[in-house]
Motif scaffolding. Structure first.
Motif, PDB file in Angstrom:
ATOM      1  N   ASN A 269      -3.388  -9.988  13.271  1.00 19.46           N
ATOM      2  CA  ASN A 269      -2.638  -9.104  14.167  1.00 19.46           C
ATOM      3  C   ASN A 269      -1.130  -9.197  13.933  1.00 19.46           C
ATOM      4  OD1 ASN A 269      -4.958  -8.101  15.526  1.00 19.46           O
ATOM      5  ND2 ASN A 269      -5.035  -9.993  16.753  1.00 19.46           N
ATOM      6  N   THR A 270      -0.767  -9.205  12.644  1.00 21.57           N
ATOM      7  CA  THR A 270       0.656  -9.200  12.289  1.00 21.57           C
ATOM      8  C   THR A 270       1.361  -8.012  12.932  1.00 21.57           C
ATOM      9  OG1 THR A 270       0.196 -10.302  10.194  1.00 21.57           O
ATOM     10  CG2 THR A 270       2.271  -9.093  10.365  1.00 21.57           C
ATOM     11  N   LEU A 271       0.685  -6.890  12.939  1.00 18.67           N
ATOM     12  CA  LEU A 271       1.191  -5.693  13.600  1.00 18.67           C
ATOM     13  C   LEU A 271       0.422  -5.480  14.904  1.00 18.67           C
ATOM     14  CD1 LEU A 271       1.549  -3.244  10.575  1.00 18.67           C
ATOM     15  CD2 LEU A 271       3.345  -4.574  11.684  1.00 18.67           C
TER      16      LEU A 271
ATOM     17  N   PRO B 172       0.215  -9.879   4.661  1.00 19.55           N
ATOM     18  CA  PRO B 172      -0.626  -9.794   5.860  1.00 19.55           C
ATOM     19  C   PRO B 172      -0.801  -8.387   6.439  1.00 19.55           C
ATOM     20  CG  PRO B 172       1.510 -10.749   6.380  1.00 19.55           C
ATOM     21  CD  PRO B 172       1.447 -10.665   4.895  1.00 19.55           C
ATOM     22  N   ALA B 173       0.191  -7.511   6.255  1.00 19.70           N
ATOM     23  CA  ALA B 173       0.090  -6.168   6.851  1.00 19.70           C
ATOM     24  C   ALA B 173       0.557  -5.123   5.849  1.00 19.70           C
ATOM     25  CB  ALA B 173       0.915  -6.085   8.125  1.00 19.70           C
TER      26      ALA B 173
ATOM     27  N   VAL C  75       5.746  -7.178   5.911  1.00 20.86           N
ATOM     28  CA  VAL C  75       4.981  -5.941   6.064  1.00 20.86           C
ATOM     29  C   VAL C  75       5.319  -5.036   4.892  1.00 20.86           C
ATOM     30  CG1 VAL C  75       4.484  -3.944   7.515  1.00 20.86           C
ATOM     31  CG2 VAL C  75       5.073  -6.155   8.570  1.00 20.86           C
TER      32      VAL C  75
ATOM     33  N   LYS D 291      -4.236  -2.965   6.006  1.00 18.18           N
ATOM     34  CA  LYS D 291      -4.483  -4.391   6.238  1.00 18.18           C
ATOM     35  C   LYS D 291      -3.654  -4.851   7.432  1.00 18.18           C
ATOM     36  CE  LYS D 291      -4.502  -8.897   3.899  1.00 18.18           C
ATOM     37  NZ  LYS D 291      -3.979  -9.690   2.760  1.00 18.18           N
ATOM     38  N   ASN D 292      -4.228  -5.742   8.230  1.00 16.21           N
ATOM     39  CA  ASN D 292      -3.498  -6.275   9.380  1.00 16.21           C
ATOM     40  C   ASN D 292      -4.073  -7.631   9.773  1.00 16.21           C
ATOM     41  OD1 ASN D 292      -1.610  -6.340  11.452  1.00 16.21           O
ATOM     42  ND2 ASN D 292      -2.936  -5.264  12.903  1.00 16.21           N
ATOM     43  N   ASP D 293      -3.887  -8.617   8.905  1.00 16.00           N
ATOM     44  CA  ASP D 293      -4.419  -9.954   9.158  1.00 16.00           C
ATOM     45  C   ASP D 293      -3.688 -10.615  10.327  1.00 16.00           C
ATOM     46  OD1 ASP D 293      -6.114  -9.571   7.090  1.00 16.00           O
ATOM     47  OD2 ASP D 293      -5.233 -11.065   5.747  1.00 16.00           O
TER      48      ASP D 293
ATOM     49  N   TYR E  50      -5.542  -0.525  15.863  1.00 16.43           N
ATOM     50  CA  TYR E  50      -5.154  -1.658  16.701  1.00 16.43           C
ATOM     51  C   TYR E  50      -6.191  -1.927  17.793  1.00 16.43           C
ATOM     52  CZ  TYR E  50      -0.429  -1.396  14.657  1.00 16.43           C
ATOM     53  OH  TYR E  50       0.656  -1.396  13.808  1.00 16.43           O
TER      54      TYR E  50
ATOM     55  N   ILE F 184       0.780  -0.801   5.279  1.00 17.77           N
ATOM     56  CA  ILE F 184       0.650   0.564   5.782  1.00 17.77           C
ATOM     57  C   ILE F 184       0.847   1.529   4.627  1.00 17.77           C
ATOM     58  CG2 ILE F 184       1.643   2.339   7.289  1.00 17.77           C
ATOM     59  CD1 ILE F 184       2.655   0.081   9.083  1.00 17.77           C
TER      60      ILE F 184
ATOM     61  N   LEU G 234      -3.460   2.370   8.138  1.00 10.58           N
ATOM     62  CA  LEU G 234      -3.309   0.915   8.192  1.00 10.58           C
ATOM     63  C   LEU G 234      -4.351   0.303   7.268  1.00 10.58           C
ATOM     64  CD1 LEU G 234      -1.893  -1.522   9.499  1.00 10.58           C
ATOM     65  CD2 LEU G 234      -3.608  -1.425  11.327  1.00 10.58           C
TER      66      LEU G 234
END
Length: 871
Positions: free
Chosen positions: A383-385, A676-677, A657, A379-381, A747, A679, A377
């Motif tokens: 909490n998009t994921l 924003p996200a 994503v 990036k996960n601005d 997470y 993977i 992971l």
């Protein structure tokens, strides 16, 4: 008839005599030591027989009962290229991203068991001695991934010598097993040494490196496997080192490998690499010269059949001694002895492994586990994921969204089931959620060639489609196996079954149909084939790509008259490696990004699955797309068309994503700032799609970590052909990367505390390191604790920092664990300018955390560093 009968009787009598005689020889006495048996075996061979055993396809010697054997086999991430279905784990670089030695070792054990099942089945099925059915695997690839442009970097364990060594070690231990007498399988460390591209010039390339870089970066992983794991084999590289081809390089092969490291196993050339001595390196005048030099410098086996055949005459002419031949042949038969090939099956525990071991449910489960573990992971601005499963509609787009080739990587087997990201999302969400899929773009262009013709317009012998004739040779000769197919569109791995009785190696095919035009106008036929193809319209040759045209697509335009019938014939041949033939009747269609965004704007989320593919990067592959050359990349930037599409997708206002598949580092500066996200999914193997869907929707908490540095742009990279490690990899790169080596998010949140190390230690002693890790978040997760050392007051050249320990652990919410590391004397040494190891004294920084010191990771709150002094 009488003459044939007499010959048959004589042959039977002779063979019966062999059977009665050879079993009495010491070579067949399972109670004797292997060394004695090998000595006896080799003493009974003629010079010609010895030489024949030194090529990858070693013929049978009936008078001694020695069966044929082919040394060439692959098990990079599961048994590859065989005619049997096998479990395909994530690509090697993805397995490195797990940072989990236990998982990798188990994968190697499972793959070896599948290999044993294939070996045993091949004997039962009359395939003994065929390529890709043996027990000698030319894996692991422990070359250092020094430059992200190298297409074969996907086969490695990344850029760090320590991580590579630790992963290569457990892989070798798992593959070879721990039986006191027999090898489960035979591993082979490759490519020795200083080998990492460029692919287009690898056969003639000369690598120049300092003694410092040689011993600090390029040799440590080889040293670990050779001196500490008893690895069975080593493969020498195509390139030259310091103007001497590696397979004939006395410094590498004799001084270092045999004398310093005491290696007693076998060495194989890379395939047809000995031809390079006189064809490309120009260091030798003839094949005989090359053969003599390679054998004298410790290369025991030729992968190929062109050079070592000259050894017989070389010995007879007095240019080399037969005893030198004997030494190599003994090494080769020692491996076969250790694999149990000369003992009764009842004595060899692995000789009983059944076919049911292939794709065993435990293996499939582990392939999924490793696919999950490998996901990084980035990036996960906000909490998009993870995404909610209660959505009503999701759009899945991109060239890798439903790409079954990409997830398998290269050097792969063929599983019974492959799950793409599209498959995984559909299976996860079920029938009540609308999943909209469009490929939208190719990797590098917004224009797709799409099939627009009705298959019903192609008919032959009162059947729809094409008449397909398959020949068990390259020349379209003899009686073919005939079947009827739709529009030709095939991709076979080398050795895979094409039709019953014909494997994907050295075969040809002819596809014939009659196309009736339902309109006036025009039609385009896009053709692609590997190795060569010809296309005829009304018996006229219109496209001739019969000479190798690997991965090259061509277009043919046919002007149509309504009601007219055209005879179409496509001929194809393949000589080795992968086989592909495709005929697409249709036209080019340019994707309108704005119209696409308009069509999907009501989706609750958009998943774009892009990146690159083993269709673009890999081993010596002519690719004519921008940004790629010969299997390598000319730029590390994400192809611009993908960025442009994501810019348009962002205008919908819906969460986007980016799932990026790749075997190497990709520069994504715009995506890093605006999507924003993100993977990084690598090439995740047969269960890649399930693993991605598990992370997307929160059924698995990602914990993969980067085994390579993701740079910001091409400007960060030195020249590709420069093998100096200056400003390369995290150990020497002076800039700021986009995503650093060791990086990855979760997470949940982790915190490090209570780092305990001694304040002062005496040089040469072991340093104990103790630290506590706590899961401060609300859900369970895995963390990869990483230990780095850095010498800060040295006048000699040292890395900026160096990984010296890691541990992947799982923690429940609120749980803490105490980890223990031990830095031994070897861990604390550095390399001098002369290549020799030395122990510095003075300040040493020891850092432990979820990544490198001075790197901010949102889901790991801190990295703890303490300064100690070595006296």
């Amino acid at each position: 008839m009488l003459k044939k009968f007499i010959i048959a009787v004589l042959l039977f009598t002779t063979l019966k005599g062999y059977a009665q005689d050879y079993k009495q020889f010491p070579m067949w006495n399972a109670n004797l030591p292997f060394e004695q048996r090998v000595e006896d075996l080799v003493s009974r061979l003629t010079l010609e027989e010895k030489v024949q055993q030194m090529m990858h396809h070693a013929p049978a010697i009936p008078r001694l009962g020695i069966p044929a054997y082919d040394w060439w086999n692959e098990v990079l991430h599961g048994v590859a290229r065989t005619t049997y279905r096998t479990t395909v784990y994530p690509q090697a670089i993805a397995m490195a991203a797990t940072w989990d030695t236990a998982s990798l070792k188990l994968m190697a054990v499972q793959s070896a068991l599948e290999g044993r099942a294939i070996f045993n089945a091949a004997i039962e099925d009359g395939k003994e001695g065929e390529r890709y059915h043996g027990l000698t695997y030319w894996t692991p690839n422990i070359n250092i991934f020094r430059d992200p442009r190298w297409g074969r970097g996907q086969e490695t364990y990344g850029e760090d010598p320590f991580l590579t060594a630790m992963l290569g070690k457990v892989f070798t231990q798992g593959l070879q097993g721990n039986h006191p007498k027999y090898l489960l399988a035979a591993a082979c460390a490759k490519h020795f040494a200083v080998h990492s591209g460029p692919e287009p010039i690898r056969h003639s390339f000369n690598a120049e490196v300092s003694d410092f870089d040689l011993w600090d970066t390029y040799l440590p992983a080889f040293k670990e496997l050779i001196t500490k794991t008893n690895i069975a084999g080593v493969m020498c590289a195509y390139n030259a080192l310091r103007k001497k081809p590696c397979c004939g390089n006395s410094e590498l092969m004799v001084d270092i490998l045999r004398r310093q490291w005491k290696f007693t196993g076998y060495v194989t050339s890379d395939c047809w690499g000995l031809d390079d001595f006189f064809k490309y390196h120009k260091t030798h005048k003839t094949a005989e010269d090359a053969a003599i030099d390679a054998v004298i410098n410790s290369t025991d086996l030729e992968c190929g059949q062109n050079v070592y055949i000259k050894l017989t005459e070389a010995v007879k002419a007095g240019r080399m001694s037969e005893s030198q031949i004997d030494l190599s042949v003994k090494r080769l038969f020692m491996i076969r002895m250790k694999l149990g090939m000369f003992d009764p099956p009842s004595m060899v525990p692995f000789a009983q492994v059944p076919r049911s071991m292939l794709e065993h449910e435990r293996h499939q489960a582990h392939a999924l586990k490793m696919a999950r573990q490998s996901l990084v992971l980035l990036k996960n601005d906000n909490n998009t994921l993870p995404l909610s499963k209660n959505i009503k509609k999701i759009a899945v787009l991109g060239p890798n969204a439903d790409n079954r080739i990409a997830v398998l990587g290269n050097y792969n087997g063929i599983p019974s089931k492959i799950t793409t990201v599209l498959d995984g999302i559909k299976e996860k969400l079920g029938p009540n959620v609308e999943v909209v899929y469009e490929q939208a773009i190719h990797f590098t262009t917004d224009t797709l060639f799409q099939m627009t013709e009705n298959v019903a317009n192609f008919r032959i012998d009162n059947k729809t489609g094409f008449k397909a004739e398959y020949f068990d040779n390259r020349e379209l000769k003899g009686t073919p196996i005939v079947r009827y197919e739709s529009i030709p569109d095939h991709f076979w791995q080398e050795g895979a079954e094409v039709v019953e009785g014909i494997k994907g190696n050295n075969f040809s095919a002819r596809y014939t149909s009659y196309f009736t035009a339902d309109r006036d106008g025009e039609i385009y036929f896009e053709l692609e084939g590997d190795d060569g193809y010809r296309f005829y319209v009304d018996d006229k040759l219109v496209v001739d790509a019969w000479e190798r045209n690997r991965w090259g697509a061509r277009l043919y335009k046919l002007n149509l008259k309504k009601g007219t019938t055209y005879k179409l014939v496509l001929e194809f041949w393949q000589g080795g490696y992968q086989a592909k033939i495709r005929l697409t009747p249709g036209g080019k269609v340019k994707t309108n990004f704005k119209a696409l965004a308009e069509r999907i704007k009501d989706a609750d989320a958009i998943v774009f699955v892009g990146g690159i593919s083993p269709q673009l990067e890999g081993e010596e592959m002519p690719v004519n797309y921008p940004g790629f050359n010969g299997g390598d990349r000319t730029s590390i930037m994400l192809p611009a068309v993908q960025t442009e599409l994501m810019k348009t997708l962002k205008t919908t206002g819906k969460p986007v994503v980016f799932v990026m598949m790749t075997g190497s580092a990709i520069a994504i500066p715009w995506e890093h700032e605006n999507i924003p996200a993100i993977i990084n999914a690598w090439y995740g193997g047969q269960a890649a799609g399930t693993a991605v869907a598990d992370v997307l929707f929160g059924d698995y908490n990602p914990a993969g970590r980067l085994p390579v540095t993701f740079y910001k742009s091409d400007a960060d990279l030195p020249h590709f052909e420069d093998y100096s490690m200056e400003n390369r990899t995290y150990r020497y790169f002076k800039g700021t990367p986009l995503y650093p080596f060791g990086y990855g998010l979760s997470y949940t949140q982790f915190e490090y505390s209570n780092l305990e190390v001694p304040i002062t230690v005496k040089a040469g002693t072991t340093i104990p390191v103790k630290v506590t890790v706590t899961n401060k978040g609300s859900r369970s997760g895995e963390e990869v604790a990483q230990l780095y050392i850095a010498y800060t007051d040295q006048k000699i050249k040292v890395p900026i920092r160096a990984l010296r320990g890691f541990n992947r652990i799982e923690l429940n919410a609120g749980e803490s664990k105490t980890l223990h590391f031990h830095l031994n004397a070897e861990d604390l040494m550095v390399t001098g300018e002369d290549g020799k190891s030395l122990q510095p004294k003075g300040k040493l920084l020891i850092s432990v955390g979820g990544g490198q010191p001075d790197v901010k990771i949102k889901t790991t709150s801190n990295v703890i560093t303490k300064e100690i002094r070595i006296q």
